[in-house]
Design a protein around this motif. Structure first.
Motif, PDB file in Angstrom:
ATOM      1  N   SER A 202      -1.859 -19.859 -20.466  1.00 43.49           N
ATOM      2  CA  SER A 202      -1.296 -19.470 -19.170  1.00 43.49           C
ATOM      3  C   SER A 202       0.115 -18.947 -19.352  1.00 43.49           C
ATOM      4  O   SER A 202       0.787 -19.259 -20.334  1.00 43.49           O
ATOM      5  CB  SER A 202      -1.292 -20.658 -18.198  1.00 43.49           C
ATOM      6  OG  SER A 202      -0.539 -21.737 -18.730  1.00 43.49           O
TER       7      SER A 202
ATOM      8  N   GLY B 254       3.138 -10.052 -11.137  1.00 43.17           N
ATOM      9  CA  GLY B 254       1.905 -10.654 -11.647  1.00 43.17           C
ATOM     10  C   GLY B 254       0.717 -10.612 -10.707  1.00 43.17           C
ATOM     11  O   GLY B 254      -0.426 -10.509 -11.162  1.00 43.17           O
ATOM     12  N   ILE B 255       0.936 -10.687  -9.412  1.00 40.73           N
ATOM     13  CA  ILE B 255      -0.184 -10.692  -8.469  1.00 40.73           C
ATOM     14  C   ILE B 255      -0.856  -9.326  -8.402  1.00 40.73           C
ATOM     15  O   ILE B 255      -2.088  -9.222  -8.338  1.00 40.73           O
ATOM     16  CB  ILE B 255       0.301 -11.110  -7.063  1.00 40.73           C
ATOM     17  CG1 ILE B 255       0.845 -12.544  -7.081  1.00 40.73           C
ATOM     18  CG2 ILE B 255      -0.826 -10.979  -6.032  1.00 40.73           C
ATOM     19  CD1 ILE B 255      -0.185 -13.601  -7.387  1.00 40.73           C
TER      20      ILE B 255
ATOM     21  N   THR C 267      -4.851 -15.488 -11.101  1.00 38.09           N
ATOM     22  CA  THR C 267      -3.437 -15.491 -10.741  1.00 38.09           C
ATOM     23  C   THR C 267      -3.184 -16.392  -9.540  1.00 38.09           C
ATOM     24  O   THR C 267      -4.047 -16.560  -8.672  1.00 38.09           O
ATOM     25  CB  THR C 267      -2.938 -14.073 -10.410  1.00 38.09           C
ATOM     26  OG1 THR C 267      -3.686 -13.552  -9.305  1.00 38.09           O
ATOM     27  CG2 THR C 267      -3.092 -13.147 -11.603  1.00 38.09           C
TER      28      THR C 267
ATOM     29  N   ALA D 140       4.012 -14.751 -10.271  1.00 38.78           N
ATOM     30  CA  ALA D 140       2.733 -15.458 -10.415  1.00 38.78           C
ATOM     31  C   ALA D 140       2.684 -16.373 -11.626  1.00 38.78           C
ATOM     32  O   ALA D 140       3.406 -16.191 -12.611  1.00 38.78           O
ATOM     33  CB  ALA D 140       1.598 -14.439 -10.515  1.00 38.78           C
TER      34      ALA D 140
ATOM     35  N   VAL E 102      -0.273 -16.991 -14.282  1.00 40.64           N
ATOM     36  CA  VAL E 102      -1.494 -16.300 -14.690  1.00 40.64           C
ATOM     37  C   VAL E 102      -2.222 -17.166 -15.708  1.00 40.64           C
ATOM     38  O   VAL E 102      -1.643 -17.578 -16.720  1.00 40.64           O
ATOM     39  CB  VAL E 102      -1.188 -14.913 -15.290  1.00 40.64           C
ATOM     40  CG1 VAL E 102      -2.477 -14.161 -15.594  1.00 40.64           C
ATOM     41  CG2 VAL E 102      -0.320 -14.089 -14.335  1.00 40.64           C
TER      42      VAL E 102
END
Length: 416
Positions: free
Chosen positions: A185, A192-193, A227, A241, A243
């Protein structure tokens, strides 16, 4: 755009200088960059995009805590602004880094910190190593559409277990035939989203922590990627985010450059990120002080403008002095960067000072707005929240101090 038509002889920007070392001779460069009429044309182009496609919607995006990155980045890409130093064969302009400095400075005209953060992740954090070391295949697949604004990019280095100790990251990408199987992760991932791909740093083999990692171009629509949005104190409209990777499969050919050299590539890539962050911060602080001066001219207490108070105008003059001194350091580092020098030392100094000075500027200037400065309606309150991230993201103040100490050879010696 007028700027694009005025560029006559674009210079290919050399992204990296000599290899990063633990210690290096301190920079002796004392020149500074010079801006020309072509730089001013670029600035005008940036301002036009911001005034037309960004600032009218910033308040809405701050409330929604996300901005439409594909929509915004495409506008910047169409203007040629997402690949200023990138090769023309991959949609870039092929200009030197002084044009990037002008670009970063103009981003201060955006009425928040979240959107400039997302843009600079796109332009100078996710793609420098890809540009310098990636295969032609990877550049066509990831760099060209990122520069055009068709893809949104992000960087995957920090993890839930920690962000500063890059050598200790836990995410793995184990070879299985012609593929890599990724598990782990990443956290604090700007863009990130909404991102289409990530420049991912992961362990690809056993061995020393500085020689077992690779940078990987990872499409984020690949099965096994999940995410989760992080709610932050500031930079509200910049989507950030966590991830997760669960047996995510990508081809081995998605490794950037040489396998096992990812740590080195990322350390070099940090030069871009930290110099970029410091440049943008200087321009943002300059805007804050200028707007505070104007507010203090208009606001009266006890029959006189606030600006007539000696404590206030002396404080603002002091802040301006600090900003100008930092600007000189940034320009010196930028000139050295253009010359191909290793700017880790100066970039670390600039990043450290930018984070600390940003906090001081936003705090002292907010004070002179009084109660109004504590309301959401005033941009100074947004700047106060947004500026705090600079001493954390992209390397904490403490990491910057450690790097500076290495160059000065004043770290404690290891025992045993």
């Amino acid at each position: 755009m007028a700027f694009l038509n005025q560029i006559k002889s674009p210079l290919m920007h050399k992204v990296f200088g000599h290899a990063l070392t633990t210690r290096s001779v301190l920079l002796t460069t004392h020149r500074s960059i010079t801006f020309t009429a072509q730089h001013e044309e670029l600035r005008k182009t940036v301002r036009k995009v911001i005034e037309t496609h960004v600032n009218p919607y910033v308040d809405q995006w701050e409330e929604e805590e996300i901005f439409p990155s594909h929509q915004v980045f495409k506008k910047f890409g169409e203007a040629g602004l997402l690949g200023i130093t990138r090769p023309p064969e991959y949609n870039g302009l092929g200009l030197d880094y002084s044009y990037s400095i002008a670009f970063f400075e103009e981003l201060a005209n955006i009425n928040c910190g979240g959107i400039p953060t997302g843009i600079t992740v796109q332009t100078d954090m996710a793609v420098p190593a890809l540009t310098a070391f990636g295969s032609d295949y990877l550049k066509k697949e990831f760099l060209a559409p990122t520069v055009a604004g068709d893809y949104v990019a992000c960087v995957g280095v920090s993890e839930p277990s920690g962000g500063s100790d890059v050598a200790a990251l836990l995410t793995t990408a184990r070879r299985q035939g012609d593929d890599l199987i990724i598990n782990g992760s990443k956290m604090w991932i700007s863009n990130g989203i909404q991102a289409d791909w990530m420049s991912l740093l992961a362990n690809t083999r056993e061995g020393a922590p500085h020689r077992n990692k690779s940078l990987i171009c990872l499409p984020l629509k690949t099965p096994g990627v999940k995410t989760e949005k992080i709610n932050k104190m500031g930079l509200k409209c910049s989507d950030t985010a966590i991830v997760y990777f669960d047996d995510v499969r990508v081809p081995v050919k998605n490794i950037v450059g040489e396998e096992g050299q990812g740590f080195t590539y990322q350390m070099i890539q940090f030069q871009d990120e930290r110099l970029c962050a410091a440049t943008a911060a200087v321009a943002q602080m300059d805007r804050i002080v200028n707007e505070t001066i104007e507010y203090c001219r208009q606001r009266k207490t006890f029959g006189s403008p606030l600006i007539d108070n000696q404590v206030i105008h002396f404080t603002l003059a002091e802040l301006k002095t600090e900003i100008e001194l930092l600007r000189s350091t940034v320009y010196r580092a930028a000139d050295a960067f253009i010359s191909g020098e290793n700017v880790t030392y100066l970039a670390s100094i600039a990043k450290l000072k930018a984070g600390r000075l940003s906090r001081e500027v936003s705090d002292k200037c907010l004070q002179y707005y009084g109660g109004m400065g504590y309301t959401k309606e005033m941009l100074i309150s947004r700047a106060f929240r947004d500026s705090r991230a600079l001493s954390i993201a992209g390397g904490t103040d403490e990491i910057m101090l450690g790097i500076i100490c290495k160059f000065l050879d004043i770290l404690p010696k290891k025992r045993g």
